[in-house]
Design a protein around this motif. Structure first.
Motif, PDB file in Angstrom:
ATOM      1  N   ALA A  11       0.837  -1.204   0.000  1.00 57.23           N
ATOM      2  CA  ALA A  11       0.000   0.000   0.000  1.00 57.23           C
ATOM      3  C   ALA A  11       0.874   1.256   0.000  1.00 57.23           C
ATOM      4  N   LEU A  12       1.937   1.228   0.814  1.00 60.73           N
ATOM      5  CA  LEU A  12       2.846   2.373   0.886  1.00 60.73           C
ATOM      6  C   LEU A  12       3.486   2.644  -0.466  1.00 60.73           C
ATOM      7  N   PHE A  13       3.919   1.544  -1.099  1.00 65.61           N
ATOM      8  CA  PHE A  13       4.575   1.631  -2.385  1.00 65.61           C
ATOM      9  C   PHE A  13       3.640   2.270  -3.409  1.00 65.61           C
ATOM     10  N   CYS A  14       2.389   1.811  -3.388  1.00 64.03           N
ATOM     11  CA  CYS A  14       1.406   2.361  -4.317  1.00 64.03           C
ATOM     12  C   CYS A  14       1.149   3.837  -4.051  1.00 64.03           C
ATOM     13  N   ASP A  15       1.060   4.197  -2.775  1.00 71.53           N
ATOM     14  CA  ASP A  15       0.874   5.596  -2.415  1.00 71.53           C
ATOM     15  C   ASP A  15       1.999   6.443  -2.993  1.00 71.53           C
ATOM     16  N   GLY A  16       3.218   5.930  -2.809  1.00 70.47           N
ATOM     17  CA  GLY A  16       4.390   6.657  -3.294  1.00 70.47           C
ATOM     18  C   GLY A  16       4.302   6.869  -4.798  1.00 70.47           C
ATOM     19  N   LEU A  17       3.979   5.810  -5.501  1.00 69.75           N
ATOM     20  CA  LEU A  17       3.860   5.887  -6.955  1.00 69.75           C
ATOM     21  C   LEU A  17       2.773   6.865  -7.350  1.00 69.75           C
ATOM     22  N   HIS A  18       1.649   6.741  -6.630  1.00 69.74           N
ATOM     23  CA  HIS A  18       0.517   7.584  -6.958  1.00 69.74           C
ATOM     24  C   HIS A  18       0.843   9.055  -6.768  1.00 69.74           C
ATOM     25  N   SER A  19       1.483   9.378  -5.635  1.00 71.52           N
ATOM     26  CA  SER A  19       1.739  10.792  -5.390  1.00 71.52           C
ATOM     27  C   SER A  19       2.796  11.316  -6.366  1.00 71.52           C
ATOM     28  N   LYS A  20       3.690  10.429  -6.781  1.00 69.05           N
ATOM     29  CA  LYS A  20       4.707  10.859  -7.751  1.00 69.05           C
ATOM     30  C   LYS A  20       4.041  11.182  -9.088  1.00 69.05           C
ATOM     31  N   ALA A  22       0.920  11.963  -9.503  1.00 74.59           N
ATOM     32  CA  ALA A  22       0.068  13.135  -9.314  1.00 74.59           C
ATOM     33  C   ALA A  22       0.893  14.422  -9.388  1.00 74.59           C
ATOM     34  N   ARG A  23       2.056  14.390  -8.771  1.00 71.78           N
ATOM     35  CA  ARG A  23       2.943  15.553  -8.798  1.00 71.78           C
ATOM     36  C   ARG A  23       3.372  15.873 -10.241  1.00 71.78           C
ATOM     37  N   GLN A  24       3.712  14.814 -10.997  1.00 65.21           N
ATOM     38  CA  GLN A  24       4.108  14.979 -12.396  1.00 65.21           C
ATOM     39  C   GLN A  24       3.007  15.679 -13.181  1.00 65.21           C
ATOM     40  N   LEU A  25       1.770  15.177 -12.984  1.00 66.11           N
ATOM     41  CA  LEU A  25       0.635  15.740 -13.703  1.00 66.11           C
ATOM     42  C   LEU A  25       0.411  17.189 -13.317  1.00 66.11           C
TER      43      LEU A  25
END
Ligand code: C2E
Ligand code: MG
Ligand code: MG
Ligand code: MG
Length: 288
Positions: A11-20, A22-25
């Motif tokens: 879950a943490l890993f996915c959060d990290g990916l997701h926020s990365k 999101a930041r890119q977008l």
């Protein structure tokens, strides 16, 4: 138990990916508006020649700055996003025009020999007609072609395409010089150095950082300086932060230096103030 810990990590890993992502977008859509919102500025970092104990300013490198929500964003974070979206083509043209215009102003104010270094993205070179755009910018700003130095990286040379080679030769034919930036960090085969119309080699600051204390760094910087010199290129050492590094470089025959020891990148107005306090010798400012 182990299973649930694994799940948590996932879950943490996915959060990290997701926020990365999101930041890119977020950055990407903000960057698409940044030019019209006038959020970009340029800072200029002096490039000096050290001869004896009097460093002379020979050029400035234009470095792009962006404030987003009133916070500065690091170039290493936003430039890859600009490149990914190809927005760097428009922004790069703005950088080129702005930098040429500013340096021409400094030339007319007495710094007739000052040169302007601008970083170039591979995306810009891939545009058909880049050399024509370059010629137009030089004409419009009045900057002599020989006063412009375009900095490219090894990844660009490694494309090894006819197109790229053609574009670089067109640039050189205009009388504009080319520098290989961050040399030593990529995987450029030495053969490329001879194939392309290069004029300047910039030794990456990672090699300078540990010199002159670390024997390996000394050996590498010495080899790169020697390589550049035997190929007839001017060698600039990046990231010079200490006087010991200056002494080392001069002893190795590298007189062109850039780094915090001389000056951080600054806005044009600040650099102007720095110049005003100094004596002008032979069409170039003397620093310190
Ligand atoms: P670069 O072209 O290698 O520029 C030199 C970088 O080293 C700059 O980082 C500069 O602030 C930093 N630097 C200079 N002296 C020192 C020093 O003594 N110590 C340390 N630690 N750093 C030093 P900056 O401004 O963050 O830019 C990073 C990179 O972003 C540039 O590396 C360049 O590759 C890219 N870049 C900047 N402006 C542009 C631009 O207008 N167009 C393109 N395509 N790329 C740009
Ligand atoms: Mg550069
Ligand atoms: Mg560099
Ligand atoms: Mg660098």
């Amino acid at each position: 138990r182990a299973k649930s810990a694994g799940k948590d990590q996932f879950a943490l890993f996915c959060d990290g990916l997701h926020s990365k992502a999101a930041r890119q977008l977020e950055l990407e859509s903000a960057l698409a508006q940044a030019l019209t919102r006038r959020e970009f500025t340029l800072h200029y970092q002096p490039i000096c020649r050290v001869a004896g104990d009097q460093p002379y300013l020979v050029g400035v490198e234009a470095l792009l700055r962006w404030r987003f929500n009133n916070q500065p964003v690091a170039p290493n974070e936003f430039i890859p996003v600009l490149e990914e979206s190809r927005e760097i083509v428009r922004v790069g043209e703005w950088v080129l025009r702005e930098a040429c215009c500013q340096v021409r102003r400094w030339q007319l104010a007495g710094q007739s020999q000052l040169y302007c270094a601008v970083n170039l993205s591979i995306r810009q070179l891939q545009q058909p007609g880049f050399a024509a755009l370059l010629a137009r910018v030089l004409r419009e700003t009045g900057l002599p072609p020989a006063s412009l130095l375009l900095e490219i990286t090894e990844t660009l040379l490694m494309q090894d395409s006819e197109l790229m080679m053609g574009a670089l030769h067109e640039i050189a034919a205009l009388g504009v010089r080319l520098a290989l930036d961050d040399f030593g960090t990529g995987y450029c085969s030495l053969g490329y150095l001879k194939r392309y119309p290069l004029h300047v080699l910039k030794v990456d600051r990672s090699f300078i950082a540990a010199a002159p204390d670390d024997a390996d760094s000394v050996a590498i910087s010495r080899a790169v300086i020697g390589l550049g010199q035997s190929l007839g290129l001017a060698v600039v050492a990046e990231g010079v932060e200490h006087p010991e590094q200056v002494a080392f470089l001069v002893a190795e025959g590298c007189q062109l230096v850039q780094g915090y020891w001389f000056s951080r990148p600054r806005p044009a107005t600040e650099l102007q103030a720095l110049f005003d306090g100094e004596r002008c010798v032979d069409g170039l400012w003397r620093l310190r």
